[in-house]
Design an enzyme around this catalytic site. Structure first.
Site, PDB file in Angstrom:
ATOM      1  N   GLU A  17      -3.074   2.364  -0.361  1.00  0.00           N
ATOM      2  CA  GLU A  17      -1.662   2.508  -0.751  1.00  0.00           C
ATOM      3  C   GLU A  17      -1.447   2.276  -2.244  1.00  0.00           C
ATOM      4  OE1 GLU A  17      -1.990  -1.917  -0.306  1.00  0.00           O
ATOM      5  OE2 GLU A  17      -2.944  -0.130   0.544  1.00  0.00           O
ATOM      6  N   HIS A  41      -7.493  -1.016  -0.832  1.00  0.00           N
ATOM      7  CA  HIS A  41      -6.063  -0.700  -0.770  1.00  0.00           C
ATOM      8  C   HIS A  41      -5.787   0.785  -1.064  1.00  0.00           C
ATOM      9  CE1 HIS A  41      -4.189  -4.760  -0.555  1.00  0.00           C
ATOM     10  NE2 HIS A  41      -5.342  -5.144  -1.090  1.00  0.00           N
ATOM     11  N   CYS A  68      -6.339  -4.873   4.085  1.00  0.00           N
ATOM     12  CA  CYS A  68      -6.640  -6.173   3.496  1.00  0.00           C
ATOM     13  C   CYS A  68      -6.178  -7.299   4.423  1.00  0.00           C
ATOM     14  CB  CYS A  68      -6.024  -6.272   2.102  1.00  0.00           C
ATOM     15  SG  CYS A  68      -6.755  -7.573   1.075  1.00  0.00           S
TER      16      CYS A  68
END
Length: 256
Positions: free
Chosen positions: A220, A218, A96
């Site tokens: 993660e 994302h 991002c």
């Protein structure tokens, strides 16, 4: 064998560094979060690490454009070292805002630190911040350490400036291992499947070596099942669909 050391770089405004550390920790690495100033002033040595990870957030409030200030700091203060780090086998990973930083630093799409940027990330076509889950398809023909063995992903996004733009004559040289798609894997599907209007539905880019990779979604934020929005209804996977990206990076370094 010692654990793979990962430098998670943070700035004022970074807000995904804990998630990034957690993901790499689960993958068996030794992540350390450090403020960008410690890298710039020489307090820490980039070459003590095998992976440079640049997480999401709003570095410096996204003043002057998303990721621009942090990118200038890295390019001006650490440009030669960053290039050498990658050329000598280091991995670089951005998510991002981290993607925005690596693009505007000149690390992506390569060659490194070009004076004239070939690609940029700009405002979403929708004119608003897009925060939801999206479908992704991996192109196995593109060499990328991080996406090896993956085919389809469902991950969250949260960005206002995620549209990949480039000139037509540059497009053929870009290496995109990841594309936005619909439920059937169609990588030409328009909004809302392509959440920002990115050129040819590209969701991430890698360099020629396959060792530098950045994406807008994302991974993660989905490395364990309980991060899925409907896990209480029995949905989601364990590990989460984003976990393999981190596992791939750690495994690649260990196998050297």
């Amino acid at each position: 064998m010692s654990k793979v050391k990962v430098l998670v770089l943070r700035t004022p405004g970074t807000n995904c560094d804990y998630e990034m550390e957690h993901a790499f920790d689960l993958a068996g690495a030794m992540p350390v979060s450090m403020h960008i100033n410690r890298l710039l002033d020489g307090s820490i040595n980039l070459f003590d690490y095998r992976v440079l990870a640049v997480p999401g957030g709003f570095s410096y409030g996204d003043d002057l454009g998303a990721g621009k200030i942090a990118a200038n700091e890295l390019r001006i203060g650490l440009g030669d070292k960053l290039c050498r780090f990658i050329e000598e086998g280091g991995l670089a990973f951005g998510v991002c805002n981290g993607f925005q930083i690596l693009i505007k630093t000149g690390i992506l799409p390569g060659p490194y630190m070009t004076t004239r940027p070939q690609v940029t990330l700009t405002n979403n076509d929708s004119g608003k911040f897009e925060c939801r889950w999206i479908n992704l398809k991996v192109d196995p023909a593109v060499n990328c350490v991080f996406t090896k063995g993956l085919s389809r992903l469902n991950l969250p996004i949260a960005h206002g400036e995620g549209k990949i733009m480039c000139e037509e004559n540059v497009a053929s040289s870009l290496k995109a291992p990841l594309y936005y798609c619909d439920e059937n894997g169609n990588t030409t599907a328009p909004y809302p499947y392509n959440p920002n209007g990115s050129f040819r539905n590209m969701a991430g880019l890698t360099d020629n070596s396959g060792r530098v990779f950045a994406l807008m979604p994302h991974p993660e934020r989905y490395v364990i099942r309980s991060q899925h929005p409907s896990f209480t209804a029995g949905n989601g996977q364990q590990p989460g669909e984003g976990f393999k990206i981190f596992e791939n990076a750690v495994s690649w370094v260990k196998d050297l």
